[in-house]
Design an enzyme around this catalytic site. Structure first.
Site, mmCIF file in Angstrom:
data_model
loop_
_atom_site.group_PDB
_atom_site.id
_atom_site.type_symbol
_atom_site.label_atom_id
_atom_site.label_comp_id
_atom_site.label_asym_id
_atom_site.label_seq_id
_atom_site.Cartn_x
_atom_site.Cartn_y
_atom_site.Cartn_z
ATOM 1 N N GLY A 1 37.743 32.714 41.672
ATOM 2 C CA GLY A 1 37.229 33.270 42.923
ATOM 3 C C GLY A 1 38.121 34.367 43.453
ATOM 4 O O GLY A 1 39.017 34.836 42.757
ATOM 5 N N ASN A 2 37.863 34.783 44.671
ATOM 6 C CA ASN A 2 38.687 35.820 45.297
ATOM 7 C C ASN A 2 38.794 35.549 46.793
ATOM 8 O O ASN A 2 38.169 34.628 47.309
ATOM 9 C CB ASN A 2 38.117 37.211 44.996
ATOM 10 C CG ASN A 2 36.737 37.408 45.576
ATOM 11 O OD1 ASN A 2 36.557 37.460 46.778
ATOM 12 N ND2 ASN A 2 35.733 37.481 44.697
#
Ligand code: C5P
Length: 227
Positions: free
Chosen positions: A29-30
């Site tokens: 993810g980020n």
């Protein structure tokens, strides 16, 4: 009072960060919070637009009043949702942080630590959704992209932004200067708004709502709602 200059206009905005599954419990993810996309959707609705917000993972944000929210997980899900909504949208804004890569394999069961050595995860490239939306653009449809850039020695944020605007082919590109309390996981943004026609408007350091207002100020006069 805000202008009602988006009355009759259908706006599609993507927001948040995609999550690329490794197995049922793990993902890549980020740090995108989704705040900028939510602010764009909220301000567009306040100015009279019909708004569809395609939201990947975000911080715990309140859905803006009067906005249709479609939740997605991965880049491929976000892509499907954006292509569907883009069929009727007059303006398409890609504010989501889309993962550039996803794991080649998505394992059906939780991977056990005894099951494999800590070898590298094989990744494959995700499609560039913004570039696809530009390629599929109907006449009169306005497509807006975002870019988070840091300046390096010799090449500034603005130079990177100009090059990205050309490469992506969108009508507008919001270039965010990253770092120093701007862009990711913070309340404020600053940068430039670049148009394909060569208009370059600086966006002073301010709230994401201010940036949203600046974008709609620029885009609204260029939008014709579909008959
Ligand atoms: O190339 P870069 O990731 O910096 O471009 C950012 C812009 O492209 C953003 O508008 C983002 O939403 C979009 N994007 C996309 N699909 C990707 C990667 C980025 O639509 N796979």
């Amino acid at each position: 009072a805000l202008p009602r200059d988006l009355e009759g206009v259908h706006v599609a905005v993507s927001a948040g960060g995609t999550r690329e599954a490794l197995d049922p419990v793990r993902f890549l993810g980020n740090r995108s919070s989704g705040r900028q996309g939510y602010a764009l959707a909220r301000v567009a609705a306040q100015r009279g637009a019909r708004v569809t917000l395609v939201a990947a993972h975000t911080a715990d944000l309140v859905a803006p009043a009067g906005v249709d929210v479609v939740r997605v997980g991965s880049a491929l899900e976000l892509r499907d949702a954006m292509h569907t909504v883009a069929e009727t949208a007059d303006v398409v804004v890609m504010a989501a942080a889309v993962a550039d890569f996803r794991p080649v394999d998505q394992v059906e069961h939780k991977i056990k630590k005894t099951e494999r050595d800590p070898d590298p995860v094989a990744l494959t490239r995700n499609p560039d959704i913004l570039a696809e939306l530009v390629a599929a653009r109907r006449p009169g449809q306005v497509v807006v992209g975002f870019a988070a850039e840091t300046g390096d020695a010799g090449t500034g944020v603005l130079d990177y932004g100009r090059a990205k605007l050309k490469r992506k082919g969108c009508d507008w590109l919001v270039v965010n200067a990253v770092g120093d309390g701007r862009a990711f996981e913070v309340e404020d943004n600053a940068g430039w708004l670049l148009s394909a026609d060569g208009v370059e408007t600086p966006i002073p350091h301010g709230s994401k709502a201010r940036l949203a207002s600046a974008l709609w100020d620029a885009v609204a006069p260029a939008v014709q709602p579909r008959p």
